[in-house]
Design a protein around this motif. Sequence first.
Motif, short mmCIF file in Angstrom:
data_model
loop_
_atom_site.label_atom_id
_atom_site.label_comp_id
_atom_site.label_asym_id
_atom_site.label_seq_id
_atom_site.Cartn_x
_atom_site.Cartn_y
_atom_site.Cartn_z
N LEU A 129 4.18 -1.54 -9.87
CA LEU A 129 4.42 -0.18 -9.39
C LEU A 129 4.01 0.87 -10.42
O LEU A 129 3.73 2.02 -10.07
CB LEU A 129 5.89 0.01 -9.02
CG LEU A 129 6.38 -0.77 -7.79
CD1 LEU A 129 7.89 -0.62 -7.63
CD2 LEU A 129 5.67 -0.30 -6.53
N ASN B 259 0.86 -1.18 0.00
CA ASN B 259 0.00 0.00 0.00
C ASN B 259 0.90 1.24 0.00
O ASN B 259 1.73 1.41 0.88
CB ASN B 259 -0.90 0.02 1.24
CG ASN B 259 -1.92 -1.12 1.22
OD1 ASN B 259 -2.57 -1.35 0.22
ND2 ASN B 259 -2.02 -1.83 2.34
N TYR B 260 0.74 2.08 -0.98
CA TYR B 260 1.57 3.28 -1.08
C TYR B 260 0.75 4.38 -1.75
O TYR B 260 -0.24 4.13 -2.44
CB TYR B 260 2.84 3.00 -1.89
CG TYR B 260 2.58 2.53 -3.30
CD1 TYR B 260 2.44 3.44 -4.35
CD2 TYR B 260 2.46 1.17 -3.59
CE1 TYR B 260 2.18 3.02 -5.63
CE2 TYR B 260 2.20 0.73 -4.88
CZ TYR B 260 2.07 1.66 -5.90
OH TYR B 260 1.81 1.25 -7.16
N THR B 261 1.20 5.60 -1.55
CA THR B 261 0.54 6.74 -2.19
C THR B 261 1.16 6.97 -3.56
O THR B 261 2.26 6.50 -3.86
CB THR B 261 0.70 8.00 -1.33
OG1 THR B 261 2.10 8.32 -1.23
CG2 THR B 261 0.15 7.79 0.07
N THR C 257 13.59 0.06 -6.38
CA THR C 257 13.45 -1.35 -6.77
C THR C 257 14.25 -1.65 -8.03
O THR C 257 14.95 -2.67 -8.12
CB THR C 257 11.97 -1.70 -7.00
OG1 THR C 257 11.22 -1.40 -5.82
CG2 THR C 257 11.81 -3.18 -7.33
N ALA D 269 9.55 6.98 -6.46
CA ALA D 269 10.70 6.70 -5.59
C ALA D 269 10.84 5.19 -5.36
O ALA D 269 11.95 4.64 -5.43
CB ALA D 269 10.54 7.42 -4.26
N LEU D 270 9.72 4.51 -5.10
CA LEU D 270 9.77 3.08 -4.86
C LEU D 270 10.18 2.32 -6.12
O LEU D 270 10.96 1.36 -6.05
CB LEU D 270 8.40 2.60 -4.37
CG LEU D 270 8.30 1.15 -3.86
CD1 LEU D 270 9.31 0.89 -2.76
CD2 LEU D 270 6.90 0.87 -3.36
N GLY E 102 2.45 9.56 -4.70
CA GLY E 102 3.68 10.32 -4.59
C GLY E 102 4.90 9.46 -4.33
O GLY E 102 6.03 9.86 -4.64
N HIS E 103 4.70 8.30 -3.75
CA HIS E 103 5.82 7.41 -3.43
C HIS E 103 6.12 6.43 -4.57
O HIS E 103 7.10 5.69 -4.49
CB HIS E 103 5.51 6.61 -2.16
CG HIS E 103 5.44 7.46 -0.94
ND1 HIS E 103 4.71 7.11 0.18
CD2 HIS E 103 6.00 8.66 -0.65
CE1 HIS E 103 4.83 8.05 1.11
NE2 HIS E 103 5.60 9.00 0.62
N ARG E 104 5.27 6.41 -5.60
CA ARG E 104 5.40 5.40 -6.63
C ARG E 104 6.73 5.51 -7.37
O ARG E 104 7.44 4.51 -7.56
CB ARG E 104 4.25 5.50 -7.62
CG ARG E 104 4.33 4.50 -8.77
CD ARG E 104 3.17 4.65 -9.74
NE ARG E 104 1.89 4.40 -9.07
CZ ARG E 104 0.72 4.46 -9.70
NH1 ARG E 104 0.67 4.80 -10.99
NH2 ARG E 104 -0.40 4.22 -9.06
N SER F 31 12.08 3.49 -8.51
CA SER F 31 13.50 3.76 -8.75
C SER F 31 14.40 2.92 -7.85
O SER F 31 15.40 2.35 -8.30
CB SER F 31 13.80 5.25 -8.53
OG SER F 31 13.03 6.06 -9.38
N GLU G 151 5.18 -2.43 7.04
CA GLU G 151 6.54 -2.27 6.55
C GLU G 151 7.39 -3.49 6.88
O GLU G 151 8.15 -4.00 6.03
CB GLU G 151 7.18 -1.01 7.14
CG GLU G 151 6.59 0.30 6.65
CD GLU G 151 5.25 0.61 7.31
OE1 GLU G 151 4.90 -0.08 8.30
OE2 GLU G 151 4.55 1.53 6.82
#
Length: 328
Positions: free
Chosen positions: A96, A29-31, A42, A37-38, A33-35, A40, A279
């Motif tokens: 993602l 579960n992520y927002t 990964t 960054a996550l 805005g974090h997509r 990159s 997490e």
Amino acid sequence: MTYEEAADSLGGVMTNASGVTVLTLSGLNYTAGHRVALFSVTLLCYLMIWLVNIILILTIILDRSLHEPMYVFLCNLCLNGLYGTAGFYPKFLSDLLSSTRTISYAGCLLQSFVIHSSSGGDVSILTLMAYDRYVAICRPLVYRSVMSRQRVWALLSLSWLLPLFCMLMNTVTTSRYTLCGSTIHKLYCSNWLVTRLACSTSVAHSVVAYFNITFYAAHAFVIVWSYIHLLKTCLTSKENRSKFMQTCVSHLASLSLFALAVMLDLMYMRFGSSDFSAEFQNFMAVEILVIPPVMNPLIYGFKLTKVRNRILSYVNPPRKHPTFLGKV
């Protein structure tokens, strides 16, 4: 080729009686805005896994002095790591970039097969490496005859084929379940979680599961038995202690990392859905697909002198000083 395309090519093997064709992966579960960054992080991790493993694989293949059983087993350990991570990272990266995190039932079983057969392959190859060190240190006079080229390749073939067979049987019996749910609470599929969605279990699946447990328990016994004899032998000779420190410490480090990964995965299956934060659940789920594939080539690359020197020679090739000839 996507998981769905690869699974469809297998025909009707991966089907279930309930008619469920799509499963949801709800572990992440992520927002929005974090997509980026996550994604990159990964992608960087996956590229790092490929880089360090390919460097070690090519170093062993290209250097004929490294064509010895210990290094051949190490090369296969790295290849198996790339095989296993290929079952997770491409799908996870595509998730993602997507607004939905779903996978076909056939693709789910295929992903589980790849990831868990790779884990089984790790156990088999690490067991071969433990046995190789036992013969090299405890029975050095017969090492060449025991670990002959033909026997090494036969053992390697079994270390690949048997985990594939064990997981194929597990996957086939799992695919016959009637499902009463479609949500998997993890970042990737596993047969155990698919089984939890089943309306009822089967005797065939239980028999296969217990056979696999017994099979890999035998691997653990061989590893423990090998190290008992290794430690006994090392206590009698300074030379043997030196060999142990040079070649067995890196193997023990790989074993420890793998054992930690398996322990965390078991903790996730037993407690992950309720007793830990999201997490930490995700960390337990992916640790086996992040830490060992990155650390194994680094540990062996730094610890094994011949491998380290060869890699350094590629990075820093020796300079040839010109010879000047002049008249006297």
